[in-house]
Design a protein around this motif. Sequence first.
Motif, PDB file in Angstrom:
ATOM      1  N   PRO A  99       0.843  -1.201   0.000  1.00  0.00           N
ATOM      2  CA  PRO A  99       0.000   0.000   0.000  1.00  0.00           C
ATOM      3  C   PRO A  99       0.875   1.247   0.000  1.00  0.00           C
ATOM      4  O   PRO A  99       1.857   1.320   0.741  1.00  0.00           O
ATOM      5  N   VAL A 100       0.533   2.196  -0.838  1.00  0.00           N
ATOM      6  CA  VAL A 100       1.215   3.498  -0.850  1.00  0.00           C
ATOM      7  C   VAL A 100       0.161   4.519  -0.467  1.00  0.00           C
ATOM      8  O   VAL A 100      -0.800   4.748  -1.210  1.00  0.00           O
ATOM      9  N   PHE A 101       0.309   5.086   0.722  1.00  0.00           N
ATOM     10  CA  PHE A 101      -0.738   5.961   1.239  1.00  0.00           C
ATOM     11  C   PHE A 101      -0.672   7.352   0.639  1.00  0.00           C
ATOM     12  O   PHE A 101       0.405   7.847   0.294  1.00  0.00           O
ATOM     13  N   CYS A 102      -1.848   7.954   0.556  1.00  0.00           N
ATOM     14  CA  CYS A 102      -1.979   9.310   0.034  1.00  0.00           C
ATOM     15  C   CYS A 102      -2.743  10.136   1.061  1.00  0.00           C
ATOM     16  O   CYS A 102      -3.658   9.614   1.725  1.00  0.00           O
ATOM     17  N   ASP A 103      -2.379  11.397   1.187  1.00  0.00           N
ATOM     18  CA  ASP A 103      -3.109  12.277   2.111  1.00  0.00           C
ATOM     19  C   ASP A 103      -4.505  12.573   1.541  1.00  0.00           C
ATOM     20  O   ASP A 103      -4.816  12.174   0.411  1.00  0.00           O
ATOM     21  N   VAL A 104      -5.329  13.237   2.321  1.00  0.00           N
ATOM     22  CA  VAL A 104      -6.713  13.481   1.923  1.00  0.00           C
ATOM     23  C   VAL A 104      -6.971  14.976   1.833  1.00  0.00           C
ATOM     24  O   VAL A 104      -6.134  15.796   2.227  1.00  0.00           O
ATOM     25  N   ASP A 105      -8.141  15.329   1.311  1.00  0.00           N
ATOM     26  CA  ASP A 105      -8.481  16.748   1.165  1.00  0.00           C
ATOM     27  C   ASP A 105      -9.500  17.161   2.234  1.00  0.00           C
ATOM     28  O   ASP A 105      -9.824  16.372   3.130  1.00  0.00           O
TER      29      ASP A 105
END
Length: 372
Positions: A99-105
């Motif tokens: 898993p490569v995590f991404c920030d959120v808006d």
Amino acid sequence: MRVEYNYLPEQFANSEEIIEEWRLLIQSGDFTLGQWVLEIEGLFAKYVGAKHAIAVNNGTDALLLALKAIGVGPGQEVITPCNSFYATTGAIVALGAKPVFCDVDSRYQIDLDRVEELISGETRCILPVHWAGASPDMNRLVEIADKYSLYVVEDACMGIGSTINGKSAGTFGKVGAYSLHPLKSLNVMGDGGFVTTSDDNYESWMRTYRNHGMVDRDHIRMFGLNHRMQPLQAIVAKHQLRLLPDFLQRRRSHAKYFDSLLLNNEFLRDSVLVPERFEGYLETFSLYMLLVDRRDELVEYLNGHDIDARIHYPIPLHLQEASNYLGYKRGDFPVAEEQADKLITLPMHQYLDKAKLDFMYEHLVNFFGLHD
Ligand SMILES: *Cc1c(COP(=O)(O)O)cnc(C)c1O
């Protein structure tokens, strides 16, 4: 007055029609797949506007099957938001991928401005989540994926009934995964799920893999697993699907009323942040979430005044013990981290009424000491 989070006793208080149909199932003895499972697959595909729906036994299995179908496996990376329920990442890890995590808006959705910088030579797929039953800008996300020839699998577990300009969550990417867990918008009396696709080859592969890879009793096409939906739950899903448009309409009108109470109180606006509601996006309000100051105190205050407020979730995925091996640290995803400290989830189900919504609002106002 009490404002409950759990509305299931009310929703299933009159289940005579379901029980009647269960009697027919029991008489038929047709307990694996069979006519009721086929029927709900047809109804669900039509409801979301996909060519095919395959009924599975929960949303986690739906994610696993969807990712497996597009070939996610060891050595590959999947980009996914760091603020989902555990199962989104659990499915990636179960397949041996990273898993490569991404920030959120600010709407709690995967931040599309951050996705491109996470793409590497190993990236196979982007796995956005229709978090809380709202949606990221799926058209833009699919454009990004197309630019790099990546697959899109959608976690629409909370998004049954969510649409963007009339197009359903779960139908923008190659495969959509949905859950029928009791606290999702379309729910059963236990577990259930669906995968949808409009691609005949993926449909055939997933349908076969779901049932041990069997072509017929004596032949298998591949070594599959058992991900079958229970016919008992297919019957529940069929009856709930009929009621869903009315449930969603009521939830949306409650959320709209509550949003407007908050937004019209200019004193509260500094302490309580309502997420933006995009034009043309219909949400399910599976979670009605606000960002608030002094969150933990507020939850305690509301719980002490018979309002069942909750937190989804206090620790983002990259800071969980389970993620230690991935090497993330606090500060990597500042938006999600700040939200984890400020998010509160209020009851926003179909059985609330104006009095209960006003009751919640009054308690928010009282807590912050800010009568207008
Ligand atoms: C509920 C949920 C799941 C898991 O679904 P189950 O049916 O409980 O396995 C996965 N992802 C999200 C976003 C969910 O909300």
